[in-house]
Design a protein around this motif. Structure first.
Motif, PDB file in Angstrom:
ATOM      1  N   LEU A   8       0.831  -1.206   0.000  1.00  0.00           N
ATOM      2  CA  LEU A   8       0.000   0.000   0.000  1.00  0.00           C
ATOM      3  C   LEU A   8       0.864   1.254   0.000  1.00  0.00           C
ATOM      4  N   THR A   9       1.944   1.229   0.779  1.00  0.00           N
ATOM      5  CA  THR A   9       2.780   2.426   0.925  1.00  0.00           C
ATOM      6  C   THR A   9       3.661   2.653  -0.295  1.00  0.00           C
ATOM      7  N   LEU A  10       4.285   1.576  -0.776  1.00  0.00           N
ATOM      8  CA  LEU A  10       5.307   1.742  -1.819  1.00  0.00           C
ATOM      9  C   LEU A  10       4.713   1.779  -3.216  1.00  0.00           C
ATOM     10  N   GLN A  11       3.577   1.082  -3.404  1.00  0.00           N
ATOM     11  CA  GLN A  11       3.078   0.934  -4.768  1.00  0.00           C
ATOM     12  C   GLN A  11       1.883   1.807  -5.082  1.00  0.00           C
ATOM     13  N   GLN A  12       1.258   2.370  -4.023  1.00  0.00           N
ATOM     14  CA  GLN A  12       0.120   3.251  -4.259  1.00  0.00           C
ATOM     15  C   GLN A  12      -0.886   2.639  -5.248  1.00  0.00           C
ATOM     16  N   PRO A  13      -1.360   1.453  -4.922  1.00  0.00           N
ATOM     17  CA  PRO A  13      -2.265   0.784  -5.858  1.00  0.00           C
ATOM     18  C   PRO A  13      -3.613   1.491  -5.958  1.00  0.00           C
ATOM     19  N   VAL A  14      -4.276   1.307  -7.084  1.00  0.00           N
ATOM     20  CA  VAL A  14      -5.631   1.859  -7.241  1.00  0.00           C
ATOM     21  C   VAL A  14      -6.596   0.735  -7.608  1.00  0.00           C
ATOM     22  N   ALA A  15      -7.867   1.077  -7.556  1.00  0.00           N
ATOM     23  CA  ALA A  15      -8.970   0.223  -8.043  1.00  0.00           C
ATOM     24  C   ALA A  15      -8.848  -1.220  -7.577  1.00  0.00           C
ATOM     25  N   THR A  16      -8.761  -2.153  -8.515  1.00  0.00           N
ATOM     26  CA  THR A  16      -8.807  -3.576  -8.190  1.00  0.00           C
ATOM     27  C   THR A  16      -7.708  -3.983  -7.207  1.00  0.00           C
ATOM     28  N   ASP A  17      -6.496  -3.489  -7.453  1.00  0.00           N
ATOM     29  CA  ASP A  17      -5.378  -3.888  -6.600  1.00  0.00           C
ATOM     30  C   ASP A  17      -5.573  -3.389  -5.172  1.00  0.00           C
ATOM     31  N   LEU A  18      -6.067  -2.170  -5.064  1.00  0.00           N
ATOM     32  CA  LEU A  18      -6.341  -1.600  -3.741  1.00  0.00           C
ATOM     33  C   LEU A  18      -7.386  -2.448  -3.010  1.00  0.00           C
ATOM     34  N   ARG A  19      -8.447  -2.787  -3.741  1.00  0.00           N
ATOM     35  CA  ARG A  19      -9.528  -3.599  -3.184  1.00  0.00           C
ATOM     36  C   ARG A  19      -8.999  -4.949  -2.714  1.00  0.00           C
ATOM     37  N   THR A  20      -8.075  -5.482  -3.507  1.00  0.00           N
ATOM     38  CA  THR A  20      -7.515  -6.801  -3.194  1.00  0.00           C
ATOM     39  C   THR A  20      -6.691  -6.758  -1.915  1.00  0.00           C
ATOM     40  N   ILE A  21      -5.875  -5.733  -1.767  1.00  0.00           N
ATOM     41  CA  ILE A  21      -5.001  -5.657  -0.592  1.00  0.00           C
ATOM     42  C   ILE A  21      -5.828  -5.416   0.673  1.00  0.00           C
ATOM     43  N   VAL A  22      -6.821  -4.532   0.570  1.00  0.00           N
ATOM     44  CA  VAL A  22      -7.668  -4.279   1.739  1.00  0.00           C
ATOM     45  C   VAL A  22      -8.444  -5.559   2.103  1.00  0.00           C
ATOM     46  N   ALA A  23      -8.917  -6.266   1.078  1.00  0.00           N
ATOM     47  CA  ALA A  23      -9.616  -7.533   1.344  1.00  0.00           C
ATOM     48  C   ALA A  23      -8.685  -8.531   2.029  1.00  0.00           C
ATOM     49  N   ALA A  24      -7.431  -8.574   1.589  1.00  0.00           N
ATOM     50  CA  ALA A  24      -6.455  -9.502   2.189  1.00  0.00           C
ATOM     51  C   ALA A  24      -6.259  -9.187   3.671  1.00  0.00           C
ATOM     52  N   LEU A  25      -6.209  -7.885   3.994  1.00  0.00           N
ATOM     53  CA  LEU A  25      -6.046  -7.488   5.397  1.00  0.00           C
ATOM     54  C   LEU A  25      -7.229  -7.959   6.241  1.00  0.00           C
ATOM     55  N   ARG A  26      -8.419  -7.899   5.655  1.00  0.00           N
ATOM     56  CA  ARG A  26      -9.589  -8.342   6.406  1.00  0.00           C
ATOM     57  C   ARG A  26      -9.641  -9.860   6.507  1.00  0.00           C
ATOM     58  N   MET A  27      -9.251 -10.530   5.426  1.00  0.00           N
ATOM     59  CA  MET A  27      -9.281 -11.991   5.432  1.00  0.00           C
ATOM     60  C   MET A  27      -8.318 -12.552   6.480  1.00  0.00           C
ATOM     61  N   VAL A  28      -7.157 -11.910   6.589  1.00  0.00           N
ATOM     62  CA  VAL A  28      -6.173 -12.442   7.538  1.00  0.00           C
ATOM     63  C   VAL A  28      -6.652 -12.249   8.983  1.00  0.00           C
ATOM     64  N   SER A  29      -7.392 -11.171   9.239  1.00  0.00           N
ATOM     65  CA  SER A  29      -7.977 -10.986  10.579  1.00  0.00           C
ATOM     66  C   SER A  29      -8.973 -12.108  10.876  1.00  0.00           C
ATOM     67  N   GLU A  30      -9.757 -12.460   9.864  1.00  0.00           N
ATOM     68  CA  GLU A  30     -10.773 -13.499  10.077  1.00  0.00           C
ATOM     69  C   GLU A  30     -10.111 -14.867  10.277  1.00  0.00           C
ATOM     70  N   LEU A  31      -9.044 -15.121   9.519  1.00  0.00           N
ATOM     71  CA  LEU A  31      -8.324 -16.398   9.696  1.00  0.00           C
ATOM     72  C   LEU A  31      -7.762 -16.490  11.112  1.00  0.00           C
ATOM     73  N   GLU A  32      -7.235 -15.377  11.606  1.00  0.00           N
ATOM     74  CA  GLU A  32      -6.705 -15.387  12.965  1.00  0.00           C
ATOM     75  C   GLU A  32      -7.808 -15.706  13.983  1.00  0.00           C
ATOM     76  N   ARG A  33      -8.988 -15.112  13.775  1.00  0.00           N
ATOM     77  CA  ARG A  33     -10.121 -15.394  14.673  1.00  0.00           C
ATOM     78  C   ARG A  33     -10.501 -16.871  14.625  1.00  0.00           C
ATOM     79  N   MET A  34     -10.446 -17.458  13.432  1.00  0.00           N
ATOM     80  CA  MET A  34     -10.780 -18.880  13.303  1.00  0.00           C
ATOM     81  C   MET A  34      -9.774 -19.726  14.091  1.00  0.00           C
ATOM     82  N   GLY A  35      -8.520 -19.292  14.074  1.00  0.00           N
ATOM     83  CA  GLY A  35      -7.508 -19.967  14.899  1.00  0.00           C
ATOM     84  C   GLY A  35      -7.853 -19.843  16.378  1.00  0.00           C
TER      85      GLY A  35
END
Lengths: 219, 219
Positions: free
Chosen positions: B67-94
């Motif tokens: 996010l910091t170095l590549q300044q992604p937009v649109a799809t890529d931005l959506r993907t990275i933010v989704a990844a951050l949320r998915m990893v939180s949910e995986l941790e909760r499942m653990g």
């Protein structure tokens, strides 16, 4: 342009605080419905949750617009990502209030919580509601000391949860399985509301200081 | 530069799938510990959870760097933010697997789940584990049809939860309050694991299609 951008960033936190106040009300009303077997108030919590969901979507849209249009770096980036996570947690706290309201509704015209264990559950509800109220303040003030203090309240919640188990598993428990299951699940819901309040406080600490509090690892 | 960037984006999803596999193992081992009163396996789940937490931190760092170095937009931005949320949910499942393991450990050398209700709880555990396994595949394949199918399994979980309540609240229940409370909380933990699997599948749908599935509003 940068001025407008920081206004938008501040306005996200105002929106988060607004959602937090709705959650605080939901917790308070759900507890009222639970302790009084009040079906109308329970329905109000259940049907009102959609407003929290809509408010969450609005915050998400604003956050995505900021990320896309402003290409923020460093602190601002951290702040927006934190806001996205905080709003997810606030929504979950709303859902947990709905769970409490549904237990209340299921037992109407009775009250789900037997009299003997009422003081413990009332205290859990009060601690949860107080923590939600204080995390709403923390979202606005970004006061790190106040955020750290929230973690300490969580210890009282843990103690209350243990006490509730001791009460419902004691030989003096005469209310049978159904009431015990209700109380165990209610305890879980209030505990999770408190956990989320601590987690949001920890995210505020991260936004302000750039460091995760040690407590975050224990969530 | 953009090439390396997309490699990093793909590698985040590989990392998410790796964490997901750890969670799948944790669910499987926690269930084994529960059904067999196996303290050693329960300990393994409890002490192993820190590895999931560390893996989550690594994914978060990579995502923030992108996010910091590549300044992604649109799809890529959506993907990275989704990844951050998915990893939180995986941790909760653990964390939820750890909760199951702790119930198992608390009752050793007994088994927390009485024989009569064992088929229902075994089925809940099997559905949860299967859903975790399938969401790991979905993270890799980004197969929208498979992601949508996961939501349907969640209905079986809801039915199993209702059945478990009917069983432990029936007049035939002879195992008292403690076992009933254990079973009610275990049901809640498996249900939440399944909820998170559906939620992650919905985030994959959002990443691929740009639209939230209608089911997401119901989470």
């Amino acid at each position: 342009m940068r001025e407008a951008y920081h206004d938008q960033l501040d306005s996200i936190f105002d929106d988060l605080a607004g959602i937090c106040r709705r959650v605080e009300t939901a917790v308070s009303l759900a507890t009222h419905a639970l302790m009084n077997g009040d079906a109308a108030v329970a329905e109000r919590v259940i049907s009102g949750d959609v407003e929290i969901d809509v408010a969450r979507e609005q915050v998400e849209e604003t956050a995505f617009d900021l990320l896309t249009l402003q290409q923020p770096v460093a602190t601002d980036l951290r702040t927006i990502v934190a806001a996205l996570r905080m709003v997810s947690e606030l929504e979950r706290m709303g859902d947990l209030s709905v769970h409490v309201a549904k237990v209340a509704r299921l037992r109407v015209p009775d009250v789900a919580v037997p009299d003997e264990i009422r003081p413990t559950i009332e205290r859990m509800a009060a601690v949860a509601e107080d923590m939600v109220g204080r995390v709403c303040e923390v979202i606005i003030s970004r006061d790190v000391e106040a955020a750290i203090a929230l973690g300490r309240d969580d210890e009282e919640m843990d103690g209350l949860r243990r006490r509730s188990f001791a009460e419902l598993l004691s030989d003096d428990w005469t209310h049978g399985v159904e009431a015990a299951v209700d109380v165990a699940l209610l305890g879980r819901y209030y505990e999770r509301i408190a956990d989320h309040a601590v987690s949001i406080a920890n995210r505020v600490i991260f936004v302000v200081t750039g460091h995760h509090p040690a407590a975050l690892a224990e969530q």
